[in-house]
Structure formats: structure tokens, C-alpha cells
Design an enzyme around this catalytic site. Structure first.
Site, mmCIF file in Angstrom:
data_model
loop_
_atom_site.group_PDB
_atom_site.id
_atom_site.type_symbol
_atom_site.label_atom_id
_atom_site.label_comp_id
_atom_site.label_asym_id
_atom_site.label_seq_id
_atom_site.Cartn_x
_atom_site.Cartn_y
_atom_site.Cartn_z
ATOM 1 N N TYR A 141 0.832 -1.208 0.000
ATOM 2 C CA TYR A 141 0.000 0.000 0.000
ATOM 3 C C TYR A 141 0.870 1.263 0.000
ATOM 4 C CZ TYR A 141 -3.703 -3.292 1.420
ATOM 5 O OH TYR A 141 -4.580 -4.342 1.492
ATOM 6 N N SER A 164 -12.828 -4.954 1.815
ATOM 7 C CA SER A 164 -13.783 -4.192 0.994
ATOM 8 C C SER A 164 -15.226 -4.554 1.356
ATOM 9 C CB SER A 164 -13.529 -4.417 -0.501
ATOM 10 O OG SER A 164 -12.207 -4.089 -0.848
ATOM 11 N N PRO A 165 -15.570 -4.537 2.647
ATOM 12 C CA PRO A 165 -16.933 -4.946 3.045
ATOM 13 C C PRO A 165 -18.003 -3.952 2.603
ATOM 14 C CG PRO A 165 -15.770 -4.039 4.939
ATOM 15 C CD PRO A 165 -14.766 -4.129 3.822
ATOM 16 N N LEU A 166 -17.556 -2.742 2.217
ATOM 17 C CA LEU A 166 -18.505 -1.753 1.704
ATOM 18 C C LEU A 166 -18.496 -1.736 0.172
ATOM 19 C CD1 LEU A 166 -17.726 1.131 4.239
ATOM 20 C CD2 LEU A 166 -19.888 -0.124 4.050
ATOM 21 N N ARG A 179 -15.985 -1.349 -1.764
ATOM 22 C CA ARG A 179 -15.126 -0.213 -2.134
ATOM 23 C C ARG A 179 -15.909 1.096 -2.082
ATOM 24 N NH1 ARG A 179 -10.150 -2.286 -3.922
ATOM 25 N NH2 ARG A 179 -10.278 -4.530 -4.074
ATOM 26 N N GLY A 180 -16.821 1.152 -1.137
ATOM 27 C CA GLY A 180 -17.603 2.369 -0.913
ATOM 28 C C GLY A 180 -18.922 2.369 -1.655
ATOM 29 N N PHE A 181 -19.056 1.520 -2.664
ATOM 30 C CA PHE A 181 -20.259 1.548 -3.517
ATOM 31 C C PHE A 181 -21.534 1.311 -2.714
ATOM 32 C CE2 PHE A 181 -23.358 -0.385 -6.420
ATOM 33 C CZ PHE A 181 -23.421 0.613 -7.369
HETATM 34 N N1 LIG Z 1 -6.248 -8.395 1.123
HETATM 35 C C1 LIG Z 1 -6.507 -7.704 0.047
HETATM 36 O O1 LIG Z 1 -6.169 -8.089 -1.073
HETATM 37 C C2 LIG Z 1 -7.222 -6.393 0.171
HETATM 38 C C3 LIG Z 1 -7.775 -5.749 -0.970
HETATM 39 C C4 LIG Z 1 -8.455 -4.540 -0.778
HETATM 40 C C5 LIG Z 1 -8.565 -4.001 0.488
HETATM 41 N N2 LIG Z 1 -8.004 -4.637 1.576
HETATM 42 C C6 LIG Z 1 -8.108 -4.091 2.940
HETATM 43 O O2 LIG Z 1 -9.484 -3.899 3.245
HETATM 44 C C7 LIG Z 1 -9.702 -2.563 3.662
HETATM 45 C C8 LIG Z 1 -11.098 -2.094 3.245
HETATM 46 O O3 LIG Z 1 -11.293 -2.251 1.857
HETATM 47 P P1 LIG Z 1 -11.487 -1.030 0.856
HETATM 48 O O4 LIG Z 1 -10.946 0.215 1.455
HETATM 49 O O5 LIG Z 1 -10.985 -1.492 -0.456
HETATM 50 O O6 LIG Z 1 -13.057 -0.950 0.647
HETATM 51 P P2 LIG Z 1 -14.324 -0.597 1.560
HETATM 52 O O7 LIG Z 1 -13.976 -0.663 2.977
HETATM 53 O O8 LIG Z 1 -15.406 -1.455 1.033
HETATM 54 O O9 LIG Z 1 -14.634 0.916 1.103
HETATM 55 C C9 LIG Z 1 -13.729 1.955 1.250
HETATM 56 C C10 LIG Z 1 -14.226 3.160 0.481
HETATM 57 O O10 LIG Z 1 -15.484 3.542 1.011
HETATM 58 C C11 LIG Z 1 -15.454 4.875 1.481
HETATM 59 N N3 LIG Z 1 -16.221 4.884 2.750
HETATM 60 C C12 LIG Z 1 -15.920 4.233 3.893
HETATM 61 N N4 LIG Z 1 -16.885 4.409 4.813
HETATM 62 C C13 LIG Z 1 -17.819 5.203 4.217
HETATM 63 C C14 LIG Z 1 -19.049 5.738 4.657
HETATM 64 N N5 LIG Z 1 -19.528 5.464 5.878
HETATM 65 N N6 LIG Z 1 -19.749 6.532 3.803
HETATM 66 C C15 LIG Z 1 -19.284 6.786 2.549
HETATM 67 N N7 LIG Z 1 -18.117 6.312 2.080
HETATM 68 C C16 LIG Z 1 -17.392 5.515 2.913
HETATM 69 C C17 LIG Z 1 -13.982 5.197 1.693
HETATM 70 O O11 LIG Z 1 -13.813 6.585 1.497
HETATM 71 P P3 LIG Z 1 -12.703 7.529 2.218
HETATM 72 O O12 LIG Z 1 -11.411 6.788 2.250
HETATM 73 O O13 LIG Z 1 -12.683 8.701 1.335
HETATM 74 O O14 LIG Z 1 -13.173 7.805 3.570
HETATM 75 C C18 LIG Z 1 -13.332 4.371 0.599
HETATM 76 O O15 LIG Z 1 -13.388 5.062 -0.638
HETATM 77 C C19 LIG Z 1 -8.560 -1.786 2.982
HETATM 78 O O16 LIG Z 1 -8.318 -0.568 3.642
HETATM 79 C C20 LIG Z 1 -7.415 -2.755 3.107
HETATM 80 O O17 LIG Z 1 -6.818 -2.659 4.382
HETATM 81 C C21 LIG Z 1 -7.357 -5.826 1.419
#
Ligand SMILES: NC(=O)c1ccc[n+]([C@@H]2O[C@H](COP(=O)([O-])OP(=O)(O)OC[C@H]3O[C@@H](n4cnc5c(N)ncnc54)[C@H](OP(=O)(O)O)[C@@H]3O)[C@@H](O)[C@H]2O)c1
Length: 328
Positions: free
Chosen positions: A57, A203-205, A207-209
Site C-alpha cells: 500500500y 472491501s466490506p462496503l 469499495r464504498g459503492f
Molecule cells: N487483502 C486484500 O487483497 C485487500 C484488498 C483490498 C482491500 N483490503 C483491505 O481492506 C480494507 C477495506 O477495503 P477497501 O478500502 O478497499 O473498501 P471498503 O472498505 O469497502 O470501502 C472503502 C471506500 O469507502 C469509502 N467509505 C468508507 N466508509 C464510508 C461511509 N460510511 N460513507 C461513505 N463512504 C465511505 C472510503 O472513502 P474515504 O477513504 O474517502 O473515507 C473508501 O473510498 C482496505 O483498507 C485494506 O486494508 C485488502
């Protein structure tokens, strides 16, 4: 203030929700380090213990950032990081899991984090050219040396999970899991449960979608990886918005936000499940933690399930290049 319950990943106790820190350095456009550090510290203040990062990252930036944020507070934190991507973001994918690389990567992560041990060390992607026994054997040596406490895998398939666990107990499998990504439910999750391996949905959200915040990729920075992800592509995105529409309706009935409903649904997959939503902002951190208190009935869970019926999501979760390395 709300108390965040404890859950267990194998033998590792963590807060029921962790904080994904990837977006603070990587994938979703430019970030402000001061804002990110404040968000991490606020998470600790609120009782979040699990922080998720990886050497990949921001090519080390994210680990350095976390190192700064937790300086002086090491005892409050369960630090999880990963190795395996030897390339930088945007370059052709190069996965390495050979023993020499594992040792070198761990030392580099410890240095960047500024700590003497990592609590949970994951292989980020399985190296197709190296037997998993070699990789996990090297990881087990890190445990014996006191550099690492618990081992994890990410996006590993069932055979890999079984073979890895036979070499050294695996505490956690971190794989994508959300209302619109259900791949691991059929085979992988049951095997993890049989072996006592905890599940960490990334990415439980979606990716924010799933929060409803993104209705187009128009406003996203050029470097945002969602621009290259099929589910956000023209045509697919419009179809997928039907999921968010339904989630918004259900959330309004329940008096919560769509994002909280999506997270609560993941939390309800089981007591061995610890999602790590990612955010750079304190406002979203607090909103996301609110999901821990949302209780869903069997009927409500079924209605949420029906908002994203299996096979109805348009587009694969990754582009072809990345898909080749998941679920292995
Ligand atoms: N093992 C793997 O291969 C892998 C792959 C992907 C991710 N990950 C890990 O999983 C974590 C989470 O996944 P992710 O960040 O990809 O996706 P996510 O948690 O599904 O979504 C993150 C996105 O949603 C936005 N967001 C978060 N909370 C929100 C809310 N309450 N209202 C509106 N928008 C919101 C964030 O915006 P802002 O940042 O602008 O606040 C960001 O753009 C990562 O940080 C990483 O540590 C691991």
C-alpha cells in the site's frame, strides 16, 4: 460511548470491526497524512484494535504512516500487515512467496512500522510458483524468531488453506466479502470454520459503492483503481445501482445508513468474522462503527440478501489481471 465487542481470529483477540488503512496511501487518490493519522488515533480512542495494512500500500508509505500514528500506543493495537506483491501499483503484477523474500519483506515491514513484532502477518496473494509449504514454513520461522505472532492468508483457495494450516496454524483468512462479493461462502468459509480460522472480509462496503456515495466514476481521481474495476464500468455501474437503491430503502426503514446495513450484514455472517472497512475520515469511521450495534432479524437479513441476489451483480470484482491471483 459504545463498547466494541471482542471477536477472535484463531487465537488472536481483536475488536469486532477493524480499520482498513489502504486508502490512506493507495488506490483511491491522494490523501492527507495528518487527516489519516487523526483517523487512526480516533479509531484507537473508540476501541478499535485491529489496523490493517500491507507493504504494497503506497509502496511502504502506509506502513510508515501507521508507524507514526501508533507510536507510543503500541500496546493498544493489533497490527496486521501483508507481503507478497513485489511490484508497485500500476506495474505488472509480480507475486513472491519464496522463503528468502518472506524474511526480507518482514524485516522491511518491521522497520517501516517501527515495531519489534507484527501481530498478524498475511501472505497477500499465493505465489503460484512456490509451494505454500515453503512460504508458510518461512512465516513459521518468523513466529519462532518472535518477529510475528500470528499467521494469515489472503485470497487463498481451500487446498492452499488446508496445506498451509498443516504447516502452522493459520489465524485468519482475509478475502473480499460483502453483499456483492460472495465467492468464499460456498467452499472457503466452511473449511476455515472447520479448521478454526477466523474470517476478515476486505472491501466490506464494496469499495464504498454500497454506501450509496458513488453513482458514477466521473468525480473520482484519475489514479482511483475503481476506474479500472468492471463493476464501476459504464453499463455495469448503472445496473448495480439497483442494489444501492434497495439497500437505501431497507436502511431508511431501519433508521440506519446503507453503509451501516451493508456492514451489519457482514458482521452477522458469524462470530468469527471481523470486517475491516476502510476510510480516511473520522466521520465515516464513527458511522461504520455504529454498524456493530445494529441487530438484524432473520427476515431483515433475508431482505438484505435479496437486495443483491447471487449472480445479479454486473461485472467481475477485479479486472482480468488481478482476478488471475485471487482464490488460489
Ligand atoms: N487483502 C486484500 O487483497 C485487500 C484488498 C483490498 C482491500 N483490503 C483491505 O481492506 C480494507 C477495506 O477495503 P477497501 O478500502 O478497499 O473498501 P471498503 O472498505 O469497502 O470501502 C472503502 C471506500 O469507502 C469509502 N467509505 C468508507 N466508509 C464510508 C461511509 N460510511 N460513507 C461513505 N463512504 C465511505 C472510503 O472513502 P474515504 O477513504 O474517502 O473515507 C473508501 O473510498 C482496505 O483498507 C485494506 O486494508 C485488502
Amino acid at each position: 460511548m459504545m463498547e466494541i465487542p471482542t471477536r477472535h481470529l484463531g487465537g488472536l483477540a481483536v475488536s469486532a470491526q477493524g480499520l482498513g488503512c489502504m486508502g490512506m496511501s493507495h488506490g483511491y487518490g491522494a490523501s492527507d497524512d495528518d487527516q489519516s493519522i487523526a483517523t487512526i488515533r480516533h479509531a484507537l480512542d473508540l476501541g478499535v484494535t485491529l489496523l490493517d495494512t500491507a507493504d504494497f500500500y503506497g509502496s511502504g508509505h502506509n506502513e510508515e504512516l501507521i508507524g507514526k500514528a501508533v507510536a507510543g500506543r503500541r500496546d493498544e493495537v493489533v497490527l496486521a500487515t501483508k507481503f507478497g506483491f513485489a511490484n508497485r501499483l500500476g506495474e505488472p503484477i509480480e507475486i513472491r512467496g519464496d522463503a528468502a523474500y518472506v524474511r526480507q519483506a518482514c524485516d522491511a515491514s518491521l522497520r517501516r512500522l517501527g515495531v519489534d513484532h507484527i501481530d498478524l502477518y498475511y501472505q497477500h496473494r499465493v505465489d503460484p510458483d512456490v509451494p505454500i509449504e515453503e512460504t508458510v514454513g518461512a512465516m513459521a520461522e518468523l513466529v519462532a524468531a518472535g518477529k510475528v505472532r500470528h499467521l494469515g492468508l489472503s485470497e487463498a483457495g481451500v487446498e492452499t488453506v488446508r496445506r498451509a494450516h498443516a504447516v502452522h496454524p493459520i489465524a485468519a483468512l482475509q478475502s473480499e466479502w460483502s453483499l456483492w462479493t460472495r465467492d468464499l461462502e460456498e467452499e472457503v468459509a466452511p473449511v476455515c470454520r472447520e479448521l478454526g480460522i477466523g474470517l476478515v472480509p476486505f472491501s466490506p462496503l464494496g469499495r464504498g459503492f454500497l454506501t450509496g456515495r458513488y453513482t458514477s466514476v466521473e468525480g473520482l481521481p484519475e489514479s482511483d483503481v475503481r476506474r479500472t474495476q468492471p463493476r464501476f464500468a459504464d453499463g455495469n455501474l448503472e445496473q448495480n445501482l439497483a442494489i444501492v437503491e434497495k439497500l437505501n430503502e431497507l436502511a431508511a426503514e431501519k433508521g440506519v445508513t446503507a453503509g451501516q446495513l451493508a456492514l451489519a450484514w457482514v458482521q452477522h455472517r458469524g462470530d468469527d468474522v471481523v470486517p475491516i472497512p476502510g476510510t480516511r475520515r473520522q466521520k465515516y469511521l464513527v458511522e461504520n462503527l455504529g454498524a456493530v450495534e445494529v441487530r438484524l432479524s432473520v427476515e431483515e437479513l433475508a431482505a438484505i440478501d435479496a437486495a443483491a441476489p447471487a449472480g445479479r451483480v454486473a461485472g467481475t470484482r477485479y479486472d482480468a489481471g488481478n482476478l488471475a491471483f485471487v482464490g488460489k
